[in-house]
Design a protein around this motif. Sequence first.
Motif, PDB file in Angstrom:
ATOM      1  N   TRP A 197     -18.442   0.587  27.192  1.00 50.18           N
ATOM      2  CA  TRP A 197     -17.475  -0.503  27.168  1.00 50.18           C
ATOM      3  C   TRP A 197     -16.461  -0.380  28.298  1.00 50.18           C
ATOM      4  CZ3 TRP A 197     -16.494  -1.417  21.205  1.00 50.18           C
ATOM      5  CH2 TRP A 197     -17.542  -2.227  20.736  1.00 50.18           C
ATOM      6  N   GLY A 198     -16.226   0.844  28.781  1.00 50.31           N
ATOM      7  CA  GLY A 198     -15.378   1.010  29.956  1.00 50.31           C
ATOM      8  C   GLY A 198     -16.011   0.422  31.201  1.00 50.31           C
ATOM      9  N   PHE A 199     -17.361   0.317  31.187  1.00 46.31           N
ATOM     10  CA  PHE A 199     -18.079  -0.310  32.301  1.00 46.31           C
ATOM     11  C   PHE A 199     -18.022  -1.831  32.201  1.00 46.31           C
ATOM     12  CE2 PHE A 199     -21.981  -2.197  33.976  1.00 46.31           C
ATOM     13  CZ  PHE A 199     -22.001  -1.688  35.273  1.00 46.31           C
ATOM     14  N   VAL A 200     -18.145  -2.358  30.979  1.00 49.98           N
ATOM     15  CA  VAL A 200     -18.229  -3.811  30.788  1.00 49.98           C
ATOM     16  C   VAL A 200     -16.863  -4.485  30.886  1.00 49.98           C
ATOM     17  CG1 VAL A 200     -18.840  -5.632  29.136  1.00 49.98           C
ATOM     18  CG2 VAL A 200     -20.313  -3.629  29.395  1.00 49.98           C
ATOM     19  N   ALA A 201     -15.825  -3.854  30.335  1.00 52.56           N
ATOM     20  CA  ALA A 201     -14.504  -4.486  30.248  1.00 52.56           C
ATOM     21  C   ALA A 201     -13.966  -4.978  31.594  1.00 52.56           C
ATOM     22  CB  ALA A 201     -13.507  -3.520  29.603  1.00 52.56           C
ATOM     23  N   PRO A 202     -14.081  -4.218  32.698  1.00 55.16           N
ATOM     24  CA  PRO A 202     -13.559  -4.716  33.975  1.00 55.16           C
ATOM     25  C   PRO A 202     -14.200  -6.015  34.441  1.00 55.16           C
ATOM     26  CG  PRO A 202     -13.899  -2.351  34.090  1.00 55.16           C
ATOM     27  CD  PRO A 202     -14.511  -2.804  32.811  1.00 55.16           C
ATOM     28  N   TYR A 203     -15.474  -6.221  34.098  1.00 51.40           N
ATOM     29  CA  TYR A 203     -16.137  -7.468  34.507  1.00 51.40           C
ATOM     30  C   TYR A 203     -15.576  -8.660  33.724  1.00 51.40           C
ATOM     31  CZ  TYR A 203     -19.466  -4.631  37.076  1.00 51.40           C
ATOM     32  OH  TYR A 203     -20.034  -3.757  37.966  1.00 51.40           O
ATOM     33  N   VAL A 204     -15.250  -8.444  32.459  1.00 54.08           N
ATOM     34  CA  VAL A 204     -14.618  -9.504  31.671  1.00 54.08           C
ATOM     35  C   VAL A 204     -13.263  -9.849  32.277  1.00 54.08           C
ATOM     36  CG1 VAL A 204     -13.714 -10.129  29.408  1.00 54.08           C
ATOM     37  CG2 VAL A 204     -15.833  -8.790  29.578  1.00 54.08           C
ATOM     38  N   MET A 205     -12.496  -8.830  32.622  1.00 56.23           N
ATOM     39  CA  MET A 205     -11.183  -9.058  33.234  1.00 56.23           C
ATOM     40  C   MET A 205     -11.318  -9.747  34.581  1.00 56.23           C
ATOM     41  SD  MET A 205      -9.299  -5.444  32.354  1.00 56.23           S
ATOM     42  CE  MET A 205      -9.005  -4.930  30.656  1.00 56.23           C
ATOM     43  N   ASN A 245     -36.237  -7.988  39.928  1.00 54.65           N
ATOM     44  CA  ASN A 245     -35.256  -9.068  40.042  1.00 54.65           C
ATOM     45  C   ASN A 245     -33.865  -8.465  39.891  1.00 54.65           C
ATOM     46  OD1 ASN A 245     -33.421 -11.207  39.419  1.00 54.65           O
ATOM     47  ND2 ASN A 245     -35.143 -12.497  38.796  1.00 54.65           N
ATOM     48  N   TRP A 246     -33.122  -8.369  40.994  1.00 49.52           N
ATOM     49  CA  TRP A 246     -31.853  -7.640  40.955  1.00 49.52           C
ATOM     50  C   TRP A 246     -30.738  -8.443  40.307  1.00 49.52           C
ATOM     51  CZ3 TRP A 246     -31.791  -2.585  41.590  1.00 49.52           C
ATOM     52  CH2 TRP A 246     -32.947  -2.026  42.132  1.00 49.52           C
ATOM     53  N   GLY A 247     -30.892  -9.735  40.223  1.00 48.81           N
ATOM     54  CA  GLY A 247     -29.945 -10.528  39.449  1.00 48.81           C
ATOM     55  C   GLY A 247     -30.058 -10.217  37.968  1.00 48.81           C
ATOM     56  N   LEU A 248     -31.308 -10.128  37.481  1.00 46.49           N
ATOM     57  CA  LEU A 248     -31.530  -9.762  36.089  1.00 46.49           C
ATOM     58  C   LEU A 248     -31.114  -8.324  35.813  1.00 46.49           C
ATOM     59  CD1 LEU A 248     -34.896 -11.404  34.936  1.00 46.49           C
ATOM     60  CD2 LEU A 248     -32.603 -11.779  34.023  1.00 46.49           C
ATOM     61  N   ILE A 249     -31.263  -7.474  36.801  1.00 51.25           N
ATOM     62  CA  ILE A 249     -30.855  -6.074  36.624  1.00 51.25           C
ATOM     63  C   ILE A 249     -29.343  -5.992  36.411  1.00 51.25           C
ATOM     64  CG2 ILE A 249     -30.593  -3.859  37.835  1.00 51.25           C
ATOM     65  CD1 ILE A 249     -33.372  -4.364  39.043  1.00 51.25           C
ATOM     66  N   PHE A 250     -28.579  -6.753  37.194  1.00 49.57           N
ATOM     67  CA  PHE A 250     -27.119  -6.757  37.015  1.00 49.57           C
ATOM     68  C   PHE A 250     -26.758  -7.303  35.630  1.00 49.57           C
ATOM     69  CE2 PHE A 250     -23.114  -9.226  37.344  1.00 49.57           C
ATOM     70  CZ  PHE A 250     -22.250  -8.162  37.480  1.00 49.57           C
ATOM     71  N   LEU A 251     -27.423  -8.373  35.232  1.00 51.55           N
ATOM     72  CA  LEU A 251     -27.160  -8.924  33.900  1.00 51.55           C
ATOM     73  C   LEU A 251     -27.529  -7.906  32.821  1.00 51.55           C
ATOM     74  CD1 LEU A 251     -26.363 -11.294  32.081  1.00 51.55           C
ATOM     75  CD2 LEU A 251     -28.729 -12.132  32.276  1.00 51.55           C
ATOM     76  N   ALA A 252     -28.646  -7.205  33.026  1.00 54.89           N
ATOM     77  CA  ALA A 252     -29.080  -6.199  32.059  1.00 54.89           C
ATOM     78  C   ALA A 252     -28.076  -5.057  31.957  1.00 54.89           C
ATOM     79  CB  ALA A 252     -30.453  -5.658  32.446  1.00 54.89           C
ATOM     80  N   MET A 253     -27.436  -4.714  33.055  1.00 52.46           N
ATOM     81  CA  MET A 253     -26.412  -3.675  33.024  1.00 52.46           C
ATOM     82  C   MET A 253     -25.276  -4.053  32.090  1.00 52.46           C
ATOM     83  SD  MET A 253     -26.373  -2.836  37.110  1.00 52.46           S
ATOM     84  CE  MET A 253     -24.814  -1.990  37.066  1.00 52.46           C
ATOM     85  N   LEU A 254     -24.858  -5.296  32.152  1.00 57.67           N
ATOM     86  CA  LEU A 254     -23.777  -5.752  31.289  1.00 57.67           C
ATOM     87  C   LEU A 254     -24.226  -5.833  29.832  1.00 57.67           C
ATOM     88  CD1 LEU A 254     -22.284  -8.601  33.522  1.00 57.67           C
ATOM     89  CD2 LEU A 254     -21.505  -6.240  33.328  1.00 57.67           C
TER      90      LEU A 254
END
Length: 519
Positions: free
Chosen positions: A345-353, A425-434
């Motif tokens: 969640w420390g990885f995901v929270a900055p993207y939300v902000m 597909n690196w767009g899907l990879i970024f989405l998968a990370m989140l």
Amino acid sequence: MVAFESLDAFLFSASRAFCSSLAVFIQIQGCFICLILAFGWACAAYVRNREIRRMKDSVKGGNSFAFLCHDINDLEHYTQTKLPSVSVVMPLKGFGEHNLQNWRSQITSLYGGPLEFLFVVESTEDPAYRAVSLLISDFKDSVDVKIVIAGLSTTCSQKIHNQLVGVERMHKDSKYVLFLDDDVRLHPGSIGALTAEMVKNPEIFIQTGYPLDLPSGSLGSYCIYEYHMPCSMGFATGGRTFFLWGGCMMMHADDFRTDLYGLVTGLRDGGYSDDMTLAAISGEHKRLITSPPVAVFPHPLASDLSFSRYWNYLRKQTFVLESYTTTTNWIMNRALFSVHCYLSWGFVAPYVMAMIHIAAALRIRLEEYPFEDTTFTSGGLILAGCLAVCTIVELLSMWNLTKIEIQLCNMLSPEEPPVSLGSYNWGLIFLAMLVDNFLYPISAIRSHFSQSINWSGVRYHLRNGKIWKIERGYESGSNYSDLGGKHLYGKRGVPPKISFLGSLARSLAQWHQPKKFDG
């Protein structure tokens, strides 16, 4: 409009709040997480690339069999006759689209020592039984391969039960035992490379490897790829590691015969996860686990891998942290549970902000709001920009490691169709990370409170870290396993006829036939 005004008020207040000291710390922390991942993947890429350079230098030196061994003299008959005996135990469950090719890659290994293969199934009703039977009929004259019926487990997971039954049935002269999952696609020289390391360093307790996921295109498959990539750092050390993957484990056969450290007892009496149990025993007794640089294996994911099957897989991965053998093991699992949840969640929270900052800035610019104090948006955009840069660095590092591992896999299996990086597909990879990092804590918390899991149609219940109850039945969604899309029940065990693979497997077997055990 009133609705837009309310939305804008929310965006501006949220953006302003995300410029507080705590929020800035969280966003900077997210940048550091990205950079740490990028650094870890860069180090892993260095180790794998060093092996590629070593193989190329060996080829330039006249060794056209560098994918088997670095010194061509090791292929001489005198050296081959001294190779130790190995038993390969493969616990099976169901039959999927990639299993046949994986099994062929395992039994056509170019290992010159005494070698036997034990396919272990719970019953003849398993679709894997018929598939393996047909496969064995093609190689019965050149490979020592058997099917073992293990029966149903009563005190541990079915996989562990199959492994232990396979160990009981292995040849009495076997020096090493290699456990392989049915989704492992070996290279021709993999068994030889693992054995050579065991011979070189008798202090090794367990040797392991790790898969390189080949996503099928669905979001679920990319989530699994993303989940495995951070773990791959721990297996790309080229030597000592604290990590262990149950899909590939080579050990001393005598350790099982003598029940060293109570490892057989620990697995049999309530064991849920083979690798976590053995890793705990290794850590408690300060024994060596290693992972050679060539132990990276292509892992094609099911073409129809759905998001629900990914979720079930994630649940199984988080559930292993609920199983333990000792108090020390319990403490380590709780630490892993807490750290992983926090970092996810420390990885995901900055993207939300960052999204809030960008949305607020866009609204101010498009609507030309006459706010006197809009300086908070500039600070928010700076933070969002820093996160974007760190994310690009992270993705480039992940791309580089994947590219190098693909190149290494292609070099280690020159007879196989080459794997390509172009399908990612690196767009899907970024989405998968989140998505994956957001869901991991949810899955971990659910596993902690449920203390039960459905694994391939069998529900296991834990108590004090050990399995105490096993329920069998065709639960909803359990007809297929997660990663391979394997059919677990029914009569779909007939493998498809694939002429290319059949021709390739036969040519490999004729090129170099491993010795059978005498007697």
